[in-house]
Design a protein around this motif. Sequence first.
Motif, PDB file in Angstrom:
ATOM      1  N   ARG A  12      50.237  42.077  22.556  1.00 36.71           N
ATOM      2  CA  ARG A  12      51.309  42.097  22.113  1.00 36.71           C
ATOM      3  C   ARG A  12      52.299  42.547  23.233  1.00 36.71           C
ATOM      4  NH1 ARG A  12      55.032  45.772  19.337  1.00 36.71           N
ATOM      5  NH2 ARG A  12      56.567  44.578  18.418  1.00 36.71           N
ATOM      6  N   ARG A  15      52.499  39.756  25.992  1.00 37.84           N
ATOM      7  CA  ARG A  15      53.095  38.692  25.622  1.00 37.84           C
ATOM      8  C   ARG A  15      54.694  39.113  26.009  1.00 37.84           C
ATOM      9  NH1 ARG A  15      49.150  38.203  21.940  1.00 37.84           N
ATOM     10  NH2 ARG A  15      50.496  39.416  20.167  1.00 37.84           N
ATOM     11  N   TRP A  16      55.031  40.312  25.451  1.00 36.38           N
ATOM     12  CA  TRP A  16      56.527  40.730  25.364  1.00 36.38           C
ATOM     13  C   TRP A  16      56.764  40.673  26.986  1.00 36.38           C
ATOM     14  CZ3 TRP A  16      57.689  45.747  27.693  1.00 36.38           C
ATOM     15  CH2 TRP A  16      59.045  45.825  27.580  1.00 36.38           C
ATOM     16  N   GLY A  18      55.749  39.773  29.683  1.00 38.27           N
ATOM     17  CA  GLY A  18      55.519  37.952  30.542  1.00 38.27           C
ATOM     18  C   GLY A  18      56.682  37.595  30.136  1.00 38.27           C
ATOM     19  N   GLN A  19      57.100  37.558  28.931  1.00 37.06           N
ATOM     20  CA  GLN A  19      58.465  36.796  28.231  1.00 37.06           C
ATOM     21  C   GLN A  19      59.728  37.325  29.151  1.00 37.06           C
ATOM     22  OE1 GLN A  19      60.534  38.305  25.354  1.00 37.06           O
ATOM     23  NE2 GLN A  19      62.038  36.991  26.145  1.00 37.06           N
ATOM     24  N   ARG A  20      59.748  38.738  29.023  1.00 36.38           N
ATOM     25  CA  ARG A  20      60.704  39.374  30.124  1.00 36.38           C
ATOM     26  C   ARG A  20      60.559  38.857  31.422  1.00 36.38           C
ATOM     27  NH1 ARG A  20      64.658  41.475  27.015  1.00 36.38           N
ATOM     28  NH2 ARG A  20      65.408  42.132  28.839  1.00 36.38           N
ATOM     29  N   ARG A  22      59.665  36.177  32.730  1.00 39.09           N
ATOM     30  CA  ARG A  22      60.106  34.862  32.789  1.00 39.09           C
ATOM     31  C   ARG A  22      61.968  34.752  32.681  1.00 39.09           C
ATOM     32  NH1 ARG A  22      55.260  34.019  30.418  1.00 39.09           N
ATOM     33  NH2 ARG A  22      56.065  34.176  28.163  1.00 39.09           N
ATOM     34  N   ALA A  23      62.087  35.592  31.656  1.00 33.31           N
ATOM     35  CA  ALA A  23      63.784  35.462  31.442  1.00 33.31           C
ATOM     36  C   ALA A  23      64.602  36.156  32.370  1.00 33.31           C
ATOM     37  CB  ALA A  23      63.815  36.354  29.909  1.00 33.31           C
ATOM     38  N   ASP A 182      66.493  45.346  22.856  1.00 31.60           N
ATOM     39  CA  ASP A 182      65.933  44.391  23.637  1.00 31.60           C
ATOM     40  C   ASP A 182      65.556  44.879  25.120  1.00 31.60           C
ATOM     41  OD1 ASP A 182      65.875  41.624  22.966  1.00 31.60           O
ATOM     42  OD2 ASP A 182      67.147  40.914  24.847  1.00 31.60           O
TER      43      ASP A 182
END
Lengths: 447, 447
Positions: A12, A15-16, A18-20, A22-23, A182
């Motif tokens: 988890r 995933r979090w 990696g998403q951060r 990319r963003a 966030d």
Amino acid sequence: MPDDNTVDPLGRFHRWFGQRARATDYAVRETPLGALDGWRVDRSTGDIVHRTGRFYTVEGLRVTALDGTERSWSQPIIRQPEIGILGLLVKEFDGVPHLLMQAKMEPGNINTLQLSPTVQATHSNYTRVHQGNPVPYVEYFTVPGRGRPLADALQSEQGSWFLGKRNRNIIVETTEEVPLLDGFHWLSLAELDALLRLDNVVNMDSRSVLAAYPAPPRAAVADEDSFRGALARSAAAPADRTDLLSRFTAAKAARSLTRERVPLNDLPGWHDDSGRVVREDGRYFAILGVDVEAADREVPRWSQPLLAPVGRGVIALLTRRVDGVLHLLLRARTEAGTFDVAELGPTVQCVPENYQEPEASQPPFLDYVLSLPQDQVRFDAVHSEEGGRFYHAENRYLVVEADDDFPLELPDGYLWATLRDMTELVRHSHYLNVEARCLLACLNTLR
Amino acid sequence: MPDDNTVDPLGRFHRWFGQRARATDYAVRETPLGALDGWRVDRSTGDIVHRTGRFYTVEGLRVTALDGTERSWSQPIIRQPEIGILGLLVKEFDGVPHLLMQAKMEPGNINTLQLSPTVQATHSNYTRVHQGNPVPYVEYFTVPGRGRPLADALQSEQGSWFLGKRNRNIIVETTEEVPLLDGFHWLSLAELDALLRLDNVVNMDSRSVLAAYPAPPRAAVADEDSFRGALARSAAAPADRTDLLSRFTAAKAARSLTRERVPLNDLPGWHDDSGRVVREDGRYFAILGVDVEAADREVPRWSQPLLAPVGRGVIALLTRRVDGVLHLLLRARTEAGTFDVAELGPTVQCVPENYQEPEASQPPFLDYVLSLPQDQVRFDAVHSEEGGRFYHAENRYLVVEADDDFPLELPDGYLWATLRDMTELVRHSHYLNVEARCLLACLNTLR
């Protein structure tokens, strides 16, 4: 609430994270120091100062240190006298303490994002001198009684690069409901241990504060004839450290450190090279400027000077079993910016590139530490130093176990400590330098 | 070997001390600062410096302290950057630890002689920069392994009068035969306790080091419903002091102290008055010069500047029982010369003469402490501060027990500590200021 990570440990988180990543839309471009927006090069001294006089400055320093031999040198140094907060918020979920970590972009990071503590804020920042948004979660660390402090001390940062800089390293446990904002993520200590074994994930500020986390005892392994067993016995070693304190006091009393501010544009051996301040022989570090664009930061665009070391450093702790108890080899170090004459650092702390000339004498134990066979290397990961001030500053953090015939009698300035000693010393200011504290956080992953 | 003092407690000491006093032939005469032999008043700054540049200097300092309110002021201050040794040698005789004390004349002493520690030496002094005679017994403190250290830390001295001054406070126990030199005397802790209750016998340096002496537990009185019982329970209080450390760290992080050297002859509010530096309103202190003749000192005649406070100070520790455990009220203090922003001082530390103008607000708790009935005054003696730098500087040291309804909630900067807390904090640098340490030595006589 964090999910159960037994099936997919850290899944988890990754995933979090990696998403951060990319963003996070950002760009860092080097710019000559003279062209940094918001900063100016002082006409008479060459010092690099913010036009408001705030944040930090890069100045010249002439140093005379008496620490065995007398050494004199001049160097640029970062002056940042305000005391910031590095705060870690802890809360139990299902009986397991979790720490609230933040994915944070810093312009000097070699990779975009690293994990910072819950709060990583300068004094101007959290007292809102600039009327910006409040620093999230800062109230847990500034409002007395808001939580239970587990550790709280002013601690120094890199003495070779900062002049007497300190941050308040504070860990607070809360039982309140904590809203999850966030960019933040709860991690257990076991998860952080796993992340500390990866390169460049857990940032310097996190490692520094984590070092003071009161680690739970691991009595179960205390009987093992293993490194872990020896470490557990080291954690449970006798509480009397009068002799260690006395040796450190003797080292401090015998040393002196005299510093004098000198103009940055008149530092012997240093000069301006196309908008960078560099040493003529290419050693140590450069001061360079960057322009930053970052979509998700409060200020979307800014410029700042950074300190860029010339190579990857080695920060190594040599350990040895003595009667089955792991002993840790520390070294009293006097650096240009040391707050009070000397602090205890790791066994080895250097950038090998600085010692490559034929006549340069190698730092003691560097070769020994690097030559040990793999099965005596207990911890080995590359970590970054603070990306808000340092550009691509990486160090290889090593914990090694020496052979049983490694000498117990050592040169002046070296001290053997137990894990219990280090755990107690880190509760107070100015015993362990930032490199030793970061290594302590790494060492604790081996418990 | 010390004799058995059960019949004539301290009789032998007083005979020896009286004889030393009679044998000490000395004279101290005030002399204008500009006429001090060996010293000069710097023509441009007015600073008072030794012609060799050594020893210490008297300079001007402009201070801005942010500690609740922002305060700015200018004052003379003594700068003495070297770290000296205050060393106490301990040896058991018939199973009872004895401390080796020295009868020492200092020009600022209000009475000729006071008891100093075994070694009281500046750095130049004990490293024999001046090629004088070696300092007796210094090898016990400078040669590692010569004895067993019982305590060893750098500790600050008067922050209002000294700029960042520290001495190494060290106690060493030996089992060797120790030759007893002229001017030295072995005293048990019980004997020193008795002498601490007398005025002006045990000097500041002795009190400062004694504060760190690991006092033996007095379990026998722990059940008593008495002050002594409450003190014993305070000594055995829980070891966790994270909350206390956190409050102190918070106080330090919230404060700032900015200092700038300014010419002594241009200090607002201060001026030269017939060879003394004084404040125009007569408050605080004067800097004056003395010529000294002393037959039994290595240098028989010398001159030096001294700092002379305007009146006798009050240094008071307010205590209160909480659930039968004695709690001690400390106050974080930021003074002109404080080494690191703030240290913990006594509840009250002031010279009342400085607050006599009608509009001057009294220091908190001064009136309360002085108004308590005699049966709540647990310790009351007048002691001198260091006679080598201060002229007739006396303080009334008080330990008082407050009423049971004394508030537990206190203004910012005040902290409750147990005796165990103070005993642990004094093992480290820069927690307890010299006034708090001297009071701790006094408090320990009540155990």
